[in-house]
Design an enzyme around this catalytic site. Structure first.
Site, PDB file in Angstrom:
ATOM      1  N   VAL A   1       0.853  -1.202   0.000  1.00 39.21           N
ATOM      2  CA  VAL A   1       0.000   0.000   0.000  1.00 39.21           C
ATOM      3  C   VAL A   1       0.881   1.241   0.000  1.00 39.21           C
ATOM      4  O   VAL A   1       1.721   1.421   0.884  1.00 39.21           O
ATOM      5  CB  VAL A   1      -0.921   0.041   1.247  1.00 39.21           C
ATOM      6  CG1 VAL A   1      -1.912   1.196   1.122  1.00 39.21           C
ATOM      7  CG2 VAL A   1      -1.655  -1.265   1.432  1.00 39.21           C
TER       8      VAL A   1
ATOM      9  N   LYS B   1      -5.952  -1.835  -1.937  1.00 38.31           N
ATOM     10  CA  LYS B   1      -5.203  -1.067  -0.934  1.00 38.31           C
ATOM     11  C   LYS B   1      -6.130  -0.552   0.169  1.00 38.31           C
ATOM     12  O   LYS B   1      -5.764  -0.561   1.342  1.00 38.31           O
ATOM     13  CB  LYS B   1      -4.468   0.085  -1.619  1.00 38.31           C
ATOM     14  CG  LYS B   1      -3.368  -0.406  -2.563  1.00 38.31           C
ATOM     15  CD  LYS B   1      -2.931   0.689  -3.498  1.00 38.31           C
ATOM     16  CE  LYS B   1      -1.795   0.239  -4.407  1.00 38.31           C
ATOM     17  NZ  LYS B   1      -1.499   1.218  -5.451  1.00 38.31           N
TER      18      LYS B   1
HETATM   19  N1  HSE Z   1      -0.196   0.260 -10.235  1.00 38.35           N
HETATM   20  C1  HSE Z   1      -0.016   0.788  -8.930  1.00 38.35           C
HETATM   21  C2  HSE Z   1      -0.277   2.275  -8.943  1.00 38.35           C
HETATM   22  C3  HSE Z   1       1.373   0.497  -8.448  1.00 38.35           C
HETATM   23  O1  HSE Z   1      -0.358   2.855 -10.034  1.00 38.35           O
HETATM   24  O2  HSE Z   1      -0.410   2.874  -7.884  1.00 38.35           O
HETATM   25  C4  HSE Z   1       1.556   0.783  -6.998  1.00 38.35           C
HETATM   26  O3  HSE Z   1       0.859  -0.103  -6.201  1.00 38.35           O
END
Ligand code: HSE
Ligand code: NDP
Length: 432
Positions: A135, A208
């Site tokens: 996260v 998250k």
């Molecule tokens: N793909 C995710 C983002 C990566 O753009 O935040 C980080 O967890």
């Protein structure tokens, strides 16, 4: 077995994050050993395709595509997983834990869906799972919830927690770049997930938020239970109108504790220009936490990208090495109060912004006003924006006072059915 003082590390994944983790372990070996109190020895790397050309040169013989060589090796005492996705990775982690290996992972999908059961298993096996990087990339978030804020009842979490969408929205709003071009830039920079619809449709943010809400509110929140909307419907004109009204458009993740229930949602929102979340640019993330003792805390930093994420992963490894040396096991970060339930989205209260394409003729505003009035939604402002003489239409922008999501959604549907309304192209909640 690893020699005393040595932590033998098996790395799963050598992509954007994995190559930065490996580089740090190899290039800063001595400094990390001093901080850990023992050597962090990278001794096996599992990938899908060992023949793939790699920017990072790793010592010969380290790379394999055979999971057994890593998971069944008794000399490896910690598995660092930066591969991503659910299966086969969840099974890899379960196997690692069952054979007594500690785990460090950046995998929010696995931790959001299977964190509680993996942590329970880890407790039984007397090993630890660290997941700071899952996260907020490089932002010290899990450790903040886990240690610094543990005296608090967390009341609210408001976050920009997906770097890709924040980057894309920023490029569209400020530089007028179109959606696909902005997304291609985020992919090239390594922020986006392997399947970028995970970012764009808000799934990544729900993983998250599920982790933060579970730890912060002590509620068992599965990502599938979180209300979710992505950013694909946001159009250029909405950025312009939002700015004229004093707002920025952001993808927000919101969690609140209300009378023993928890509200969790991920959607685009108009964030007031003066709010710290409105200032978050590029792939940065920000998490605004309100606790009953501490008051308001704002954590900001690079939420995506190989280097910031490697910072969290290697930090976890050092922590792990120290706790192994001291013979202490980390307590599970997830402990749930079975009484806590989730607020249904229909009952969530917010203000909202509507963009409504109407026939430019008398009576339109009265018809729209009647719908809102009948749904008990009070209008805060109504402005006629652009007008198209050729097809006799105009665009109205309405902001409302706080109302239930059910009433706002019904208003949208009913307005769409009026003969004077051509369409309702935007309904975006306002973050307060
Ligand atoms: N793909 C995710 C983002 C990566 O753009 O935040 C980080 O967890
Ligand atoms: P990449 O796609 O860049 O790299 C994935 C790596 O894992 C590759 O080396 C790939 O092998 C390997 N891999 C994938 N599946 C398997 C498998 N089944 N068996 C063995 N190896 C496998 O991903 P990222 O580095 O971007 O992300 C890794 C993790 O970190 C994900 O969980 C992601 O959500 C998380 N994360 C990523 C951030 C970022 O900004 N990129 C930020 C925070 C977290 P090969 O090279 O052979 O294809």
């Amino acid at each position: 077995m690893a020699p005393p003082g040595v932590l033998n590390v098996g790395l799963i994944g050598l992509g954007t994050v994995g190559s930065q983790v490996a580089a740090r372990l190899i290039e800063r070996r001595d400094a990390l050993a001093r901080r850990s109190g023992g050597e962090l020895n990278l001794c096996r790397i599992l990938v899908r395709d060992p023949a793939k050309p790699r920017a990072l040169e790793v010592p010969p013989g380290l790379i394999t595509a055979d999971p057994d060589l890593l998971l069944d090796d008794p000399a490896i005492n910690v598995v660092v997983e930066v591969a991503g996705g659910d299966e086969p990775v969840r099974t890899f982690l379960e196997r690692a834990i069952k054979s007594g290996k500690h785990v460090v992972t950046a995998n929010k999908l696995v931790m959001a869906r299977h964190g509680p059961s993996l942590l329970e298993l880890a407790g039984e096996m007397n090993v630890d799972i660290h997941f700071e990087a899952a996260v907020g990339g490089g932002i010290p978030l899990i450790s903040t919830f886990r240690t610094d804020l543990q005296a608090n009842d967390i009341e609210r979490i408001g976050a920009i927690i997906n770097g890709t969408t924040n980057y894309v929205l920023g490029r569209m709003a400020t530089d007028g770049i179109d959606f696909q071009a902005a997304l291609a830039e985020a992919q090239a920079a390594g922020f986006a997930e392997a399947d970028p619809t995970d970012d764009i449709d808000g799934h990544d943010a729900t993983y998250k938020l599920a982790i933060m809400a579970s730890i912060g509110f002590g509620a068992r929140v599965a990502p599938e239970e979180i209300y979710r909307e992505g950013i694909a419907g946001i159009q250029q004109v909405d950025f312009r109108y939002a700015r004229e009204l004093g707002y920025e458009i952001k993808l927000v993740a919101i969690g609140s504790r209300l009378d023993g229930r928890v509200e969790v949602r991920v959607h685009p929102a108009l964030v007031p220009g003066g709010h710290p979340l409105a200032q978050v640019q590029g792939a940065y993330n920000a998490v605004f936490i309100e606790g009953d003792l501490v008051g308001q805390v704002l954590l900001v930093g690079e939420g995506a990208g190989g280097r910031p994420t490697a910072s969290a992963v290697v930090g976890d490894l050092i922590d792990l090495a120290r706790s192994i040396r001291r013979g202490v096991q980390l307590r599970s970060a997830f402990s749930f109060d079975p009484e806590v339930t989730l607020v249904p989205m229909d009952d969530v209260i917010s203000r909202a912004y509507f963009r409504i394409r109407v026939a430019d003729r008398p009576g339109v505003i009265a018809a729209i006003g009647t719908v809102f009035a009948e749904e008990q939604v009070s209008i805060s402002s109504l402005i006629q924006k652009d007008q198209w003489v050729a097809d006799g239409t105009a665009e109205l922008v309405v902001t409302t006072h706080p109302a239930s999501n059910g009433a706002l959604e019904r208003s949208r549907l009913r307005m769409g059915d009026l003969d004077t309304v051509r369409s309702v192209p935007a309904f975006i909640r306002i973050f307060e």
